[in-house]
Design a protein around this motif. Structure first.
Motif, mmCIF file in Angstrom:
data_model
loop_
_atom_site.group_PDB
_atom_site.id
_atom_site.type_symbol
_atom_site.label_atom_id
_atom_site.label_comp_id
_atom_site.label_asym_id
_atom_site.label_seq_id
_atom_site.Cartn_x
_atom_site.Cartn_y
_atom_site.Cartn_z
ATOM 1 N N GLY A 74 -4.420 -4.438 -29.344
ATOM 2 C CA GLY A 74 -5.635 -4.831 -28.631
ATOM 3 C C GLY A 74 -5.876 -4.058 -27.360
ATOM 4 O O GLY A 74 -6.867 -4.310 -26.663
ATOM 5 N N VAL A 75 -4.981 -3.138 -26.994
ATOM 6 C CA VAL A 75 -5.134 -2.375 -25.756
ATOM 7 C C VAL A 75 -6.078 -1.200 -25.981
ATOM 8 O O VAL A 75 -5.917 -0.431 -26.930
ATOM 9 C CB VAL A 75 -3.765 -1.873 -25.246
ATOM 10 N N VAL A 76 -7.084 -1.089 -25.121
ATOM 11 C CA VAL A 76 -8.022 0.034 -25.180
ATOM 12 C C VAL A 76 -7.474 1.140 -24.280
ATOM 13 O O VAL A 76 -7.371 0.976 -23.066
ATOM 14 C CB VAL A 76 -9.421 -0.395 -24.705
ATOM 15 N N VAL A 77 -7.086 2.250 -24.862
ATOM 16 C CA VAL A 77 -6.472 3.345 -24.101
ATOM 17 C C VAL A 77 -7.553 4.221 -23.490
ATOM 18 O O VAL A 77 -8.383 4.789 -24.210
ATOM 19 C CB VAL A 77 -5.556 4.199 -25.001
ATOM 20 N N PRO A 78 -7.600 4.353 -22.159
ATOM 21 C CA PRO A 78 -8.616 5.203 -21.523
ATOM 22 C C PRO A 78 -8.277 6.691 -21.694
ATOM 23 O O PRO A 78 -7.198 7.056 -22.164
ATOM 24 C CB PRO A 78 -8.538 4.793 -20.049
ATOM 25 N N THR A 79 -9.213 7.538 -21.286
ATOM 26 C CA THR A 79 -9.002 8.980 -21.398
ATOM 27 C C THR A 79 -7.829 9.443 -20.542
ATOM 28 O O THR A 79 -7.172 10.423 -20.864
ATOM 29 C CB THR A 79 -10.272 9.732 -20.974
ATOM 30 N N SER A 80 -7.573 8.726 -19.466
ATOM 31 C CA SER A 80 -6.466 9.094 -18.577
ATOM 32 C C SER A 80 -5.115 8.659 -19.123
ATOM 33 O O SER A 80 -4.067 8.998 -18.555
ATOM 34 C CB SER A 80 -6.680 8.480 -17.191
ATOM 35 N N GLY A 81 -5.096 7.907 -20.215
ATOM 36 C CA GLY A 81 -3.854 7.452 -20.821
ATOM 37 C C GLY A 81 -3.397 6.098 -20.292
ATOM 38 O O GLY A 81 -4.042 5.480 -19.444
ATOM 39 N N LEU A 82 -2.274 5.636 -20.798
ATOM 40 C CA LEU A 82 -1.725 4.345 -20.387
ATOM 41 C C LEU A 82 -1.166 4.419 -18.970
ATOM 42 O O LEU A 82 -0.692 5.475 -18.539
ATOM 43 C CB LEU A 82 -0.600 3.916 -21.344
#
Length: 591
Positions: free
Chosen positions: A116-124
């Motif tokens: 369920g985690v949405v990974v942003p472009t900058s990463g975790l």
């Protein structure tokens, strides 16, 4: 952790040394905070409370509360910020982003799973196992949950984003949040979240079935059996608006559907929905711009009560808000429907209404209550006088006398229980005088507990009545106030009577003053209005210096007789709990 109500053990004002220690602990735990921000969170002069609680699973937790909002909670000697702090400083913790439907599961006690985690472009974010972290929703940087990382970010990536991600401790809408002012999260734009889906994939809003399946994967259920999660007020407003639109279409089946929905909701949720309906109805059809500013008590009494559908009863105490001020605060902060201001000390008024608010514009006035409102009568909200019981608390001096009955210091007992325990002690120790059964022999324990130092060598026995009266006289007096359908309230000392007195104001004009109405569950504003109608004189409310949550009612003239009749006849308060009735004008009839 706070999905279920917790028990408060103590609530005290923090000491100076503890305040400095807390400031140092906060600085060490959250080094990103500047000195100025640290002073805002832990001010030097403002009152800061330490509240010790037990969570429903038995965990001992310490809360630090400022301005009635919990700022930090300490669990196993580790500080965690609440959502109230994170809304002010959203960058305080590393955050994991998820989708809005997941929030409902988190509120119910579930943990956030990695799918369920949405990974942003900058990463975790870079975290290690056990690090304190926050959870945000897509398109809003305002955190909605606080927890600890189940595994390190490196392990999250190596596992292919499968398994548990965040062990959730506290969420928006849980009982720790409800311990504060119940304000909603601010809207903080989050550009990185736009266009991202589960784990960076595209997300299709129109596939509802797939979305539900994904939400189930997003959380690990730890829902408490039988536990229901309170929906946000926003969803209730939408439900009400949709329901009213369906009624306009004339579909009879909708009434049955509404009944079924009401049966599935808890009584508190039903009352919340009714409260919102009456609030919107009153704003849309009853309140005029020329009436502003409008006393909140007048708004409730003259407008909201009259908008209540027939067959239903509006009772704020049965809602999740408990007080009108908290409800209006939610309507102001979460939906910008009204603006409430304290124009006089302790007296709030509605000073502005957003007539263009979409929620207000979409609301359809129910036909059932549309039209002229019935005149408001005294006591429109049913009032039942409380049942008052006198109790006694075991003092430190008398504890040896009550040890055989397993009653420690601070135990609350009724007079009959005290009498029974003393009699049992006397019989067990064979202290009744053989030649005269009316007397009890004083043994060392009774001597220490009941006799004065000057009596140690003189008094060898006491009469039964003297024994009981001395025992009660050395115990801490308490009283219990129980209102119908509510949890009994126990307080130490004597119960304060309702005081009615007459004072002089400029030019020797007489005014009648009434105080302590709140002790008996009476709303001073309602009593003032009822008296105003009876005697046709103006009335005002004044805050009582040094007394929190208490208001003094002032009405023109010597109205002791009328005030007494209102309290005795209408509210049925026993005469012994009303002080000052003897100062009524001689022309008045006494009950």
């Amino acid at each position: 952790m706070f999905a279920k109500p917790f028990r408060v053990k103590s609530n005290t004002v923090i000491k100076g040394s503890d305040r400095r220690k807390l400031k140092a602990d906060v600085s060490a735990a959250f080094p990103s905070l500047s000195a100025e921000e640290l002073s805002e969170l832990v001010p030097n002069k403002e009152e800061l409370n330490v509240v010790k609680i037990y969570a429903h699973k038995g965990d001992a937790v310490t809360l630090y509360v400022l301005h009635k909002n919990p700022l930090f909670f300490e669990l196993e000697k580790r500080l965690h910020p609440t959502v109230y702090v994170l809304w002010r400083y959203p960058a305080l913790l590393p955050t994991f982003r998820t989708w809005p439907p997941v929030l409902q599961k988190l509120i119910g006690g579930a943990d956030l799973m990695l799918p369920g985690v949405v990974v942003p472009t900058s990463g975790l974010p870079d975290v290690t196992q056990g690090d304190c972290c926050a959870v945000t929703l897509v398109n809003n940087r305002a955190p909605v949950a606080v927890g600890t990382a189940a595994v390190s970010s490196a392990d999250m990536r190596s596992s292919g984003m499968k398994g548990r991600g965040v062990c959730v401790l506290h969420t928006y809408m849980d009982n720790l949040w409800a311990f504060g002012d119940k304000s909603g999260p601010p809207t903080l734009s989050d550009a990185d979240s736009e266009g991202h889906g589960m784990n960076g994939e595209e997300y299709e809003d129109n596939e509802e079935d797939e979305e539900k399946e994904e939400v189930e994967k997003c959380v690990e259920e730890e829902q408490i059996p039988g536990e229901t999660v309170t929906d946000p007020v926003f969803s209730r407003i939408e439900e009400l608006s949709l329901a009213e639109q369906e009624e306009e279409k004339g579909e009879k089946g909708n009434e049955e559907d509404d009944k079924n929905q009401d049966e599935q909701k808890t009584p508190q949720e039903v009352m919340d929905a009714l409260l919102v309906q009456c609030f919107l109805h009153a704003l849309k059809s009853k309140v005029k711009k020329s009436e502003l500013p409008l006393l909140t008590s007048t708004f409730l009494r003259n407008h909201m009560f009259s908008c209540c559908p027939s067959g239903k009863q509006l009772d704020i105490k049965k809602s999740s808000y408990k007080k009108l001020s908290k409800f209006l605060q939610a309507m102001q902060q979460q939906h910008n429907l009204v603006r409430v201001k304290e124009l006089a000390k302790g007296v709030e008024s509605i000073v502005e209404v957003d007539w263009k608010n979409p929620e207000l514009r979409l609301f359809n006035v129910p036909k059932e209550t549309d039209g002229e409102a019935a005149p408001v009568q005294e006591g429109e909200t049913p009032y039942h006088p409380p049942e008052i019981t006198y109790l006694y608390s075991v003092s430190a001096r008398l504890e040896p006398l009550f040890l055989d009955a397993n009653k420690r210091k601070g135990t609350i007992l009724q007079p009959a229980e005290v009498r029974s325990i003393v009699m049992e002690y006397v019989k067990k120790n064979e202290l009744v005088v053989e030649n005269n059964k009316n007397y009890v022999t004083i043994n060392p324990t009774l001597c220490d507990c009941l006799l004065e130092k000057s009596e140690y060598q003189e008094v060898e026995s006491l009469k039964w009545d003297d024994l009981f009266s001395r025992t009660l006289g050395r115990m801490q007096e308490c009283y219990q106030v129980m209102f119908p359908g509510q949890t009994p309230i126990i307080k130490k000392g004597h119960i304060e009577p309702i005081e009615i007195s007459v004072a002089s104001r400029g030019s020797n004009k007489k005014v009648t003053l009434i105080k302590n109405l709140e002790v008996y569950g009476l709303d001073p504003a309602v009593v003032a209005t009822a008296l105003q109608y009876r005697v046709q004189a103006s009335s005002v409310l004044h805050p009582i210096p040094g007394a929190k949550d208490k208001v003094l009612v002032q009405i023109q003239g010597n109205q002791i007789h009328q005030a007494g009749n209102l309290l005795l006849d209408h509210y049925q308060i026993p005469r012994k709990y009303i002080q000052g009735l003897d100062k009524a004008l001689k022309g008045g009839k006494k009950k």
